[in-house]
Design a protein around this motif. Structure first.
Motif, PDB file in Angstrom:
ATOM      1  N   PHE A 545       0.699  -1.277   0.064  1.00  0.00           N
ATOM      2  CA  PHE A 545       0.014   0.003   0.063  1.00  0.00           C
ATOM      3  C   PHE A 545       0.800   1.360   0.018  1.00  0.00           C
ATOM      4  O   PHE A 545       0.399   2.331  -0.567  1.00  0.00           O
ATOM      5  N   THR A 546       2.240   1.391   0.735  1.00  0.00           N
ATOM      6  CA  THR A 546       2.972   2.499   0.640  1.00  0.00           C
ATOM      7  C   THR A 546       3.329   2.670  -0.767  1.00  0.00           C
ATOM      8  O   THR A 546       3.501   3.865  -1.249  1.00  0.00           O
ATOM      9  N   ASP A 547       3.675   1.543  -1.419  1.00  0.00           N
ATOM     10  CA  ASP A 547       4.515   1.682  -2.850  1.00  0.00           C
ATOM     11  C   ASP A 547       3.125   2.146  -3.906  1.00  0.00           C
ATOM     12  O   ASP A 547       3.555   2.972  -4.607  1.00  0.00           O
ATOM     13  N   LYS A 548       1.809   1.773  -3.379  1.00  0.00           N
ATOM     14  CA  LYS A 548       0.792   2.085  -4.311  1.00  0.00           C
ATOM     15  C   LYS A 548       0.713   3.676  -4.117  1.00  0.00           C
ATOM     16  O   LYS A 548       0.235   4.521  -5.003  1.00  0.00           O
ATOM     17  N   ILE A 549       0.761   3.807  -2.940  1.00  0.00           N
ATOM     18  CA  ILE A 549       0.347   5.642  -2.593  1.00  0.00           C
ATOM     19  C   ILE A 549       1.367   6.231  -3.219  1.00  0.00           C
ATOM     20  O   ILE A 549       1.327   7.284  -3.858  1.00  0.00           O
ATOM     21  N   ARG A 562       4.835  12.795   2.434  1.00  0.00           N
ATOM     22  CA  ARG A 562       5.855  11.859   1.678  1.00  0.00           C
ATOM     23  C   ARG A 562       6.855  11.604   2.289  1.00  0.00           C
ATOM     24  O   ARG A 562       7.343  10.105   2.359  1.00  0.00           O
ATOM     25  N   ASN A 563       7.643  12.139   3.265  1.00  0.00           N
ATOM     26  CA  ASN A 563       8.721  11.994   3.982  1.00  0.00           C
ATOM     27  C   ASN A 563       8.393  10.937   4.995  1.00  0.00           C
ATOM     28  O   ASN A 563       9.014   9.743   5.287  1.00  0.00           O
ATOM     29  N   ILE A 568       8.084   4.906   6.452  1.00  0.00           N
ATOM     30  CA  ILE A 568       7.607   3.571   6.838  1.00  0.00           C
ATOM     31  C   ILE A 568       7.906   2.536   5.859  1.00  0.00           C
ATOM     32  O   ILE A 568       8.084   1.646   6.198  1.00  0.00           O
ATOM     33  N   GLN A 569       8.196   2.917   4.574  1.00  0.00           N
ATOM     34  CA  GLN A 569       8.650   1.909   3.754  1.00  0.00           C
ATOM     35  C   GLN A 569      10.007   1.456   4.210  1.00  0.00           C
ATOM     36  O   GLN A 569      10.495   0.137   4.142  1.00  0.00           O
TER      37      GLN A 569
END
Length: 757
Positions: A545-549, A562-563, A568-569
């Protein structure tokens, strides 16, 4: 040439009886003549000053002459005795100027000493020898105990020798003497039962009694005959320890005079080469006993000495039968499987096994008591003293007050003790106690005044032998060897029982720990399952989900948001790596059935292929020596090992320095590496990986292999802190070892030890 004597002039200057040089008086008694010749040429070097009494030659005519020239035709007979009987046990008889003499010879160093005494014609006595011996043996066989035997021997020796009084002394451990048996003239007062202090027979006199079994003094009023030699000779003292004619200590002569004794015969009684006692024959007028009767008396004393051992063994055997029966009862109780408190209540023979009046067993800090024992606090204080002062496992005394400072306060319970350690003294031990036995000792005179110092500063023996009574306290009966032995056997068995209980308790503790460990391992397996499966799915979704966002909504996101998503990633990625490493570490335990013959060079090449991009990014260089191709190992674990170690070297590089990783190997014996825990008789491949990176402090060389341990902050160098722990686990699986070496700024080196074959 003039003569000089070698009489010891220092006797008057001695400070104690023990310092008197009684073995080198330099003189003899006058009832015989002494010749001292060289054993090389049999030339006479010394002689007594009374040679004219036998040889009709003065010492000037005897000295420096050969024995052959002095003895004439008898020399060949004496020479034959020298050759056939070097250790003389009987006298040689000779005629000198038509008179018969007995010659006794003894060798000392390079000298032969000849004692010559007039011979007494004993033909009239010889026909009585068988009858006398038969009567003696018959009487001895009828003796019911040791004291009775000694009494019979004293009687027969008095009948044989004709002395007015014959006493048999028995010594205690300190050599105080007791008149144990006596035969005397009817008109003399009895000495039976009287005690004499050890100072009556000083230590050096006891040594001579052991060496020379028979000593005769025909007349205490004799004038000593000096031993002489030529003045120009290099004369020295002549050791007369084994010479029967040896002159007697002036102190001893005065002692006999004070007793009213005019002549004595003393015969030693030995047991195990120790002076057990003496047969002391006293006469109240001068008396010289013929040599043959001296020998007969000696033979009777030899029989008594042999019987002493037999009778003492018999008495000890009777005691042993009783204590052995009690010992077996105790040993049977020990084998019963029950609590010690209950077992102790059944130790009915605990006191009887050592003939004690009380006993305590200290077990796990608790006292178990039987019989008459000191108060608990006194017993514990005694045990504390034993722990600090007695180094042996066993300790026995019948006079505790001579060793233990507070012994008198517990003498009514414990004048004697028999102690045995059962482990650490203050935790487990056993003590048997014996009560105080008060007794009265009848001394022949005050034992504290046995030797007095006169106004002239000379030593003199006491003159009073009047009955002097002493009350002896704070002592118990002596512990017999059979009692000590039985107590020791019981204590040893009890100690083994305590050890068995301890082992069982340890087994129980280890069993419980093992059950807890198995439970913990099961829980850990569950955690591993959760970690490897249940955590992976949430992490996958977080990253998805973080990649998708970031891919679809990046333009609408503020810089702050964004930071946050990027952080989180990264956290999810670190978590994913940690999960993977934990799973890898947990799988290291599973090694059964995976061992194969591995080509380490091929394995290393595969690792280098997988790390190609890392080498390119770092512009790193590898220095390699071909590795062995026949190692018994788990293939994927060897791959993991090299991957972790080389990746570690590429991670911890120095800025502006091109990384270099060197790989080498050698073969060695386990015993060659003193600082590494290897099996000494096993061969190992030693593979070393060394880099030129930042290195580390040697103090951390052991902790590097701890799971999750990191030398650097996670923001400085990526990683989970599990990689080296995995390497250590791999080496444990392979029954090998891994050792880290490093210095700050000088790089790191890892030595791998793999068993050959």
């Amino acid at each position: 040439m003039t003569l000089k004597d070698i009489v010891n002039k220092d006797v008057t200057h001695i400070t104690t009886c023990e310092s008197e040089p009684i073995h080198i008086p330099g003189s003899i008694q006058p009832h015989g003549v002494l010749l001292v010749a060289d054993t090389n040429d049999y030339i006479i070097r010394y002689c007594s000053a009374n040679t004219a009494d036998i040889f009709r030659l003065t010492p000037e005519k005897m000295l420096n002459k050969s024995l052959e020239s002095v003895l004439g035709h008898e020399w060949q007979t004496l020479l034959t005795c020298f050759n056939n009987n070097p250790l003389q046990s009987y006298p040689c008889s000779f005629l000198i100027h038509e008179k018969k003499y007995d010659i006794i010879y003894r060798y000392i160093d390079n000298l032969v000493l000849l004692e010559i005494e007039p011979s007494v014609d004993a033909d009239e006595e010889r026909h009585q020898l068988f009858e006398r011996s038969f009567n003696f043996m018959t009487a001895a066989e009828r003796a019911t105990n040791l004291r009775d035997l000694c009494q019979r021997v004293a009687y027969h020796i008095q009948q044989l020798t004709g002395y007015d009084r014959v006493m048999i002394y028995r010594f205690d451990r300190e050599y105080n003497g007791e008149v144990y048996a006596e035969s005397k003239r009817d008109d003399l007062e009895p000495f039976l039962g009287l005690h004499y202090p050890h100072t009556d027979i000083p230590a050096q006199a006891r040594v001579l009694y052991v060496r020379n079994l028979v000593r005769m003094i025909p007349d205490v009023n004799y004038n000593p005959v000096p031993i002489v030699t030529f003045n120009n000779s290099s004369a020295s003292d002549v050791d007369l320890s084994d010479v029967g004619l040896r002159s007697v200590s002036p102190i001893h002569i005065q002692y006999l005079k004070n007793m009213g004794v005019h002549a004595t015969l003393t015969i030693s009684l030995l047991q195990d080469e120790r002076l057990w006692g003496l047969i002391a024959c006293h006469h109240y007028s001068p008396k010289k006993l013929p040599y043959e009767k001296r020998v007969s008396a000696l033979l009777q004393s030899k029989f008594l000495a042999s019987q002493i051992k037999v009778r003492q063994v018999a008495e000890e055997y009777n005691v042993n039968i009783v204590v052995e029966a009690h010992l077996q009862q105790l040993l049977n109780k020990i084998n019963i499987d029950e609590e010690f408190a209950l077992k102790f209540e059944q130790f009915n023979s605990l006191l009887a096994v050592a003939n004690a009046s009380g006993a305590v067993i200290l077990y796990n800090g608790k006292l178990f008591e039987q019989g008459i024992v000191p108060p608990s606090e006194k017993t514990l204080a005694l045990i504390e003293w034993i722990d600090k002062n007695i180094s042996s496992v066993q300790f026995a005394t019948s006079a505790l007050h001579t060793r233990y400072p507070d012994a008198k306060s517990i003498s009514r319970y414990a004048s004697g003790i028999l102690f045995h350690a059962l482990g650490k003294v203050k935790e487990s031990c056993i003590i048997w106690f014996r009560e105080e036995v008060e007794r009265t000792v009848n001394w022949a005179g005050n034992p504290n005044e046995a030797v007095l110092r006169k106004a002239t500063n000379e030593l003199a023996p006491r003159s009073s032998f009047a009955l002097w009574k002493e009350k002896v306290r704070y002592q118990s009966h002596e512990w017999r060897p059979s009692e000590v032995n039985a107590a020791s056997r019981f204590a040893t068995t009890l100690q083994n029982y305590f050890h068995l209980i301890h082992v069982r308790q340890e087994e129980q503790r280890h069993r419980l720990l093992n059950e807890r460990l198995q439970k913990a391992n099961q829980e850990l397996s569950n955690i591993n399952w959760i970690t490897s499966h249940d955590l992976k799915e949430p992490l996958r979704k977080i990253r998805l989900f973080t990649d998708k966002i970031m891919n679809e909504e990046i333009d609408s996101l503020s810089n702050q948001l964004r930071n946050s998503i990027e952080r989180i990633q990264k956290s999810a990625e670190r978590m994913q790596n940690l999960v993977d490493d934990i799973l890898t570490y947990s799988l290291m335990e599973n090694k059964e059935g995976y061992f194969q013959i591995v080509d380490l060079q091929a394995t290393l090449n595969e690792v280098l292929e997988n790390l190609h991009e890392e080498f390119s990014d770092k512009k790193a260089r590898l220095q390699l020596i071909s590795l062995p191709g026949n190692v018994r190992a788990i293939p994927h674990q060897m791959n993991q090992l090299f991957t972790n170690l080389i990746a570690n070297s590429l991670k911890f590089t120095k800025p502006n320095v091109l990384p270099v990783v060197s790989v080498s190997f050698t073969t060695l014996r386990g015993s060659d590496e003193k600082d590494v825990a290897l099996i000494h008789n096993v061969d190992y491949f030693k593979i070393s990986l060394q880099d030129n990176g930042i290195g580390f402090d040697p103090a951390y060389s052991q902790r590097l292999f701890d799971i999750f341990y990191r030398l650097h902050h996670k923001d400085e160098y990526a990683g989970t802190g599990i990689g080296l722990a995995i390497c250590k686990k791999i080496m444990e699986n392979h029954e090998g070892a891994i050792v880290a070496h490093g210095m700050p700024g000088e790089g790191a080196k890892f030595d791998i030890y793999l068993p050959v074959g």
